[in-house]
Design an enzyme around this catalytic site. Structure first.
Site, PDB file in Angstrom:
ATOM      1  N   CYS A   2     -17.111 -26.597-100.295  1.00 54.92           N
ATOM      2  CA  CYS A   2     -16.680 -25.203-100.389  1.00 54.92           C
ATOM      3  C   CYS A   2     -15.387 -24.924 -99.599  1.00 54.92           C
ATOM      4  CB  CYS A   2     -17.747 -24.258 -99.864  1.00 54.92           C
ATOM      5  SG  CYS A   2     -19.323 -24.464-100.653  1.00 54.92           S
ATOM      6  N   ARG A  31     -11.846 -28.696-102.596  1.00 55.96           N
ATOM      7  CA  ARG A  31     -13.049 -28.770-101.769  1.00 55.96           C
ATOM      8  C   ARG A  31     -14.331 -28.521-102.562  1.00 55.96           C
ATOM      9  NH1 ARG A  31     -11.923 -28.551 -96.315  1.00 55.96           N
ATOM     10  NH2 ARG A  31     -14.048 -27.902 -95.910  1.00 55.96           N
ATOM     11  N   TRP A  81     -18.886 -25.780-103.820  1.00 58.16           N
ATOM     12  CA  TRP A  81     -19.536 -27.026-104.209  1.00 58.16           C
ATOM     13  C   TRP A  81     -21.018 -26.783-103.977  1.00 58.16           C
ATOM     14  CZ3 TRP A  81     -22.573 -30.973-102.129  1.00 58.16           C
ATOM     15  CH2 TRP A  81     -22.652 -32.144-102.894  1.00 58.16           C
ATOM     16  N   ASN A 107     -19.634 -21.877 -96.104  1.00 52.68           N
ATOM     17  CA  ASN A 107     -19.504 -23.309 -96.355  1.00 52.68           C
ATOM     18  C   ASN A 107     -20.501 -23.994 -95.440  1.00 52.68           C
ATOM     19  OD1 ASN A 107     -18.639 -25.956 -96.719  1.00 52.68           O
ATOM     20  ND2 ASN A 107     -16.964 -25.759 -95.246  1.00 52.68           N
ATOM     21  N   GLY A 108     -21.400 -24.796 -95.993  1.00 49.28           N
ATOM     22  CA  GLY A 108     -22.365 -25.501 -95.143  1.00 49.28           C
ATOM     23  C   GLY A 108     -23.776 -25.334 -95.668  1.00 49.28           C
ATOM     24  N   GLU A 490     -12.902 -50.840-103.569  1.00 49.96           N
ATOM     25  CA  GLU A 490     -12.121 -49.612-103.729  1.00 49.96           C
ATOM     26  C   GLU A 490     -11.671 -49.447-105.188  1.00 49.96           C
ATOM     27  OE1 GLU A 490     -11.721 -47.017-102.231  1.00 49.96           O
ATOM     28  OE2 GLU A 490      -9.798 -46.125-102.721  1.00 49.96           O
ATOM     29  N   LYS A 494     -12.710 -46.142-107.373  1.00 51.23           N
ATOM     30  CA  LYS A 494     -11.721 -45.263-108.025  1.00 51.23           C
ATOM     31  C   LYS A 494     -12.071 -45.088-109.498  1.00 51.23           C
ATOM     32  CE  LYS A 494     -10.213 -43.674-105.300  1.00 51.23           C
ATOM     33  NZ  LYS A 494     -10.374 -43.924-103.909  1.00 51.23           N
ATOM     34  N   GLU A 497     -15.280 -42.834-109.920  1.00 53.26           N
ATOM     35  CA  GLU A 497     -15.180 -41.403-109.631  1.00 53.26           C
ATOM     36  C   GLU A 497     -14.198 -40.687-110.551  1.00 53.26           C
ATOM     37  OE1 GLU A 497     -14.066 -40.394-105.587  1.00 53.26           O
ATOM     38  OE2 GLU A 497     -12.647 -42.025-105.463  1.00 53.26           O
ATOM     39  N   HIS A 513     -24.376 -65.929-107.344  1.00 51.85           N
ATOM     40  CA  HIS A 513     -25.708 -65.642-106.802  1.00 51.85           C
ATOM     41  C   HIS A 513     -26.389 -64.521-107.574  1.00 51.85           C
ATOM     42  CE1 HIS A 513     -25.013 -68.364-103.464  1.00 51.85           C
ATOM     43  NE2 HIS A 513     -23.812 -67.836-103.352  1.00 51.85           N
ATOM     44  N   LYS A 616     -13.821 -32.823-102.145  1.00 57.67           N
ATOM     45  CA  LYS A 616     -12.932 -33.644-101.325  1.00 57.67           C
ATOM     46  C   LYS A 616     -13.570 -34.051-100.010  1.00 57.67           C
ATOM     47  CE  LYS A 616      -9.037 -35.550-100.165  1.00 57.67           C
ATOM     48  NZ  LYS A 616      -8.846 -36.889-100.751  1.00 57.67           N
TER      49      LYS A 616
HETATM   50  O1  M6R Z   1     -12.699 -37.311 -95.500  1.00 58.45           O
HETATM   51  P1  M6R Z   1     -13.310 -38.674 -95.409  1.00 58.45           P
HETATM   52  O2  M6R Z   1     -12.293 -39.761 -95.341  1.00 58.45           O
HETATM   53  O3  M6R Z   1     -14.303 -38.776 -94.272  1.00 58.45           O
HETATM   54  O4  M6R Z   1     -14.134 -38.857 -96.743  1.00 58.45           O
HETATM   55  C1  M6R Z   1     -14.914 -39.994 -96.944  1.00 58.45           C
HETATM   56  C2  M6R Z   1     -15.325 -40.131 -98.398  1.00 58.45           C
HETATM   57  O5  M6R Z   1     -16.069 -39.005 -98.795  1.00 58.45           O
HETATM   58  C3  M6R Z   1     -14.114 -40.281 -99.328  1.00 58.45           C
HETATM   59  O6  M6R Z   1     -13.330 -41.380 -98.986  1.00 58.45           O
HETATM   60  C4  M6R Z   1     -14.593 -40.425-100.782  1.00 58.45           C
HETATM   61  O7  M6R Z   1     -15.247 -41.648-100.950  1.00 58.45           O
HETATM   62  C5  M6R Z   1     -13.419 -40.297-101.756  1.00 58.45           C
HETATM   63  N1  M6R Z   1     -13.806 -39.470-102.869  1.00 58.45           N
HETATM   64  C6  M6R Z   1     -12.966 -41.591-102.312  1.00 58.45           C
HETATM   65  O8  M6R Z   1     -11.928 -41.454-103.210  1.00 58.45           O
END
Ligand code: M6R
Length: 621
Positions: A2, A31, A81, A107-108, A490, A494, A497, A513, A616
């Site tokens: 949020c 966010r 969110w 937010n929270g 990574e 990517k 997501e 394995h 985010k």
């Molecule tokens: O703000 P942060 O770096 O702590 O966030 C960690 C993860 O939530 C963040 O890297 C998430 O995996 C991203 N969506 C990856 O692209």
């Protein structure tokens, strides 16, 4: 999770209140984008005016165009969110209380909301939503009903609540005031001229002011046109020093790129260069950005534990190879949410390194607190200035990547690896693991990375073309070994997501394995090939892995170093990046994979900046 914006203007009702809040929400939409809403206060009304809509901000903008709200003296806005309650109009914030006189956004997560809701229900309160937020709104209204000002009512409400929250509230009877409260969630104040701002992040108001002020845990803030007053949880006034934000509004704009993600991928040479700039003083000492850990403590460290989530944890995995190699200290890398709850063995000789772009990831915050309770010292590697992790850690090293708006992390990843390398180099020198000339050589090698990343970007057309040809793939595998393993992880994250494609990253050695059973005719497999140079090169071992999947019908796409004469023999297509020292190769080899995911998601018509179901920063556990 949020995004929250608040604004109070110069006294006269105007359209600026809504304008400021809507543009703040547009910048905060990263966010969360399950719904959006605003509440406006005008001097002559008994109720606040509210508009809210499920879905992205554009839905709210459309509703406001069809049914405009009046000019206002103060406004609050929210982009959600969803946690409690589905993303519907009814569950969208703001929530109203006191017959529409009070509006609140949040937010929270309020952990004791069920108990409070039951108590309010017994008192005859009727709820209009399934959210925990509405409970706080009615609680606040009950306090106001006892004769308290909105600010005092917020202080008392915050004391009654458990969990994590940032609240903003307005009361139609106090048309020149917005009140905020924070616990475990971010809230920043923007100081204007005859107007003031509140936001989850400075991007909410950066186009209006660069002068900001941070709030500490459990503080309440009251903004009026002429002043900002901060209170601690007892209601005593506290003095906070404002600071100047080091970047301007243009850094939070797309700058001619179609998406923030593409722009942020192109920011990467600068993100690495800025993170390196001026860091090591003439005595070889690392310049931290805040806090302090005594050299004697750092010398006595017998274990480093990196805590982080998602992409940041993969930066930690890359750092592990380098720090162990340079410093001869064991390094563990743990997902922050797992670390916190498994009774980890940490103590005064453990250095915990918390890596986070936002500095607000709740899992990482809780891991930091747990580590500190066990006596460990914590260094934060964080991008957002003044964020919770940066403030709570014993020392902080900022990644200077600038604002990262796209939900998928790119430039923060490279900056995190760079900062962690700096930490490793510093510890190696401090602890006598490296001679000064070796330290200088490592720093010189790092200095070459930005130009090399730029070369990868300049030669990225082939991977973009490949991505467009693969829009219908259902599964993509990524293999890497040593520092190539986190790059594979990574690359897969990517793709998951952004393009909603099943993707897995594996340690190449693990393939036989089990995972090799996944490979069938035509299965695309990306392989991160190590440098063929160096005495301990794993090049031939990974080439064997390429052959193993090829033999089973896989289509192989290889990320290799320029000058690798063998790679092309084993691949349908090779994507070359400049040669670099082995440990630094992830900074280059991940870039084609970021671009691949971006382009493939674009080819499928997906919103790459705001992928579905994500936010985010994950500010709830
Ligand atoms: O703000 P942060 O770096 O702590 O966030 C960690 C993860 O939530 C963040 O890297 C998430 O995996 C991203 N969506 C990856 O692209």
């Amino acid at each position: 999770m949020c995004g929250i914006v608040g604004y109070v203007g110069s006294g006269e009702a105007s359209a600026r209140a809504l304008g400021v809040v809507m543009s703040g929400l547009a910048r905060l939409e990263y966010r969360g984008y399950d719904s959006a809403g605003v509440a406006l206060v005008t001097a002559d009304r008994e109720r606040v005016a509210v508009a809210k809509k499920a879905g992205k901000l554009v839905n709210l903008a459309k509703a406001l165009a069809e049914d405009p709200l009046p000019d206002a003296t103060a406004a609050i806005g929210h982009t959600r969110w969803a946690t409690h309650g589905a993303p519907t109009d009814a569950n969208a914030h703001p929530h109203l209380a006191a017959g529409g006189r009070i509006a609140i956004i949040h937010n929270g997560i309020i952990e004791n909301y069920a108990k409070l809701r039951a108590e309010l229900t017994r008192d005859g309160v009727i709820f209009a939503s399934e959210t925990d937020t509405e409970v706080a709104g009615h609680w606040l209204a009950r306090e106001v009903d006892t004769g308290l000002s909105l600010t005092d009512a917020m202080l008392s409400t915050a004391r009654a609540l458990e969990g994590a929250f940032t609240f903003l509230a307005v009361d139609a009877r106090e048309p020149h005031t917005v009140v905020g409260a924070r616990r475990n969630s971010p809230l920043v104040v923007g100081l204007g001229d005859g107007e003031n701002f509140l936001g989850s992040d400075v991007v909410a108001f950066i186009e209006h002011t660069r002068v900001a002020l941070e709030l500490d845990q459990d503080e309440v803030v009251e903004i009026t046109p002429d002043g900002v007053t901060v209170f601690d949880r007892t209601g005593a006034v506290v003095v906070r020093e404002p600071y100047e934000v080091t970047w301007d509004a243009s850094a939070a704009e797309r700058g001619g790129f179609a998406t923030f993600m593409d722009k942020e991928i192109h920011d990467q040479p600068a993100a690495v260069a800025d993170t390196l700039r001026g860091r090591i003083d003439e005595h070889g000492k690392l310049q931290l950005d805040g806090g302090y850990i005594d050299d004697r403590v750092l010398n006595s460290v017998d274990k480093i534990v990196v805590v982080a989530c998602g992409t940041a944890s993969y930066a930690g995995l890359v750092a592990r190879y380098a720090i162990e190699h340079w410093c001869r200290i064991p390094v563990e890398v743990e997902l922050a949410h797992e670390f916190r709850y498994r009774d980890p063995v940490v103590g005064v000789r453990t250095l915990v390194v918390a890596i986070s772009q936002s500095g607000e990831t709740m899992d990482t915050i809780m891991a930091v607190r747990h580590a500190q309770q066990q006596g460990a010292n914590v260094i934060a590697i964080v991008n957002v200035q003044g964020s919770t992790i940066a403030r709570e850690a014993d020392a902080v090293l900022y990644t200077r990547a600038g604002p990262e708006i796209a939900v998928a992390s790119t430039k923060a990843f490279l900056a995190q690896i760079t900062a962690a390398f700096l930490l490793g180099i510093f510890l190696a020198e401090l602890r006598g693991n490296k001679f000064p000339d070796e330290i200088s050589a490592l720093l010189a090698e790092l200095d070459e990375i930005p130009a090399k990343v730029q070369r990868v970007l300049d030669t990225s057309q082939p991977i973009r073309d490949l991505a467009h040809s693969m829009a219908n793939e259902r599964t993509v595998l990524f293999l890497g070994r040593h520092v190539g393993y986190p790059v594979a992880l990574e690359g897969a994250l990517k793709l998951k997501e952004l393009a909603y494609i099943h993707a897995e990253g594996f340690a190449a050695g693990e393939l036989k394995h089990g995972p090799i059973a996944l490979v069938e005719e035509g299965q695309p497999v990306f392989i991160i090939l190590p440098s063929p140079n160096g005495r301990h090169s794993l090049h031939s071992k990974v080439i064997s892995n390429v052959q193993e999947v090829r033999a089973r019908g896989a289509r192989t796409f290889v990320i290799a170093e320029e000058g690798d004469t063998e790679a092309a023999d084993y691949a349908e297509q090779v994507f070359y990046v400049p040669a670099s020292p082995v440990l630094m190769a992830p900074l280059l080899k991940v870039v084609p994979l970021q671009i691949f995911a971006l382009e493939l998601a674009s080819a499928k018509g997906f919103d790459v900046d705001q992928p579905r179901n994500l936010a985010k920063s994950v500010t709830v556990e």
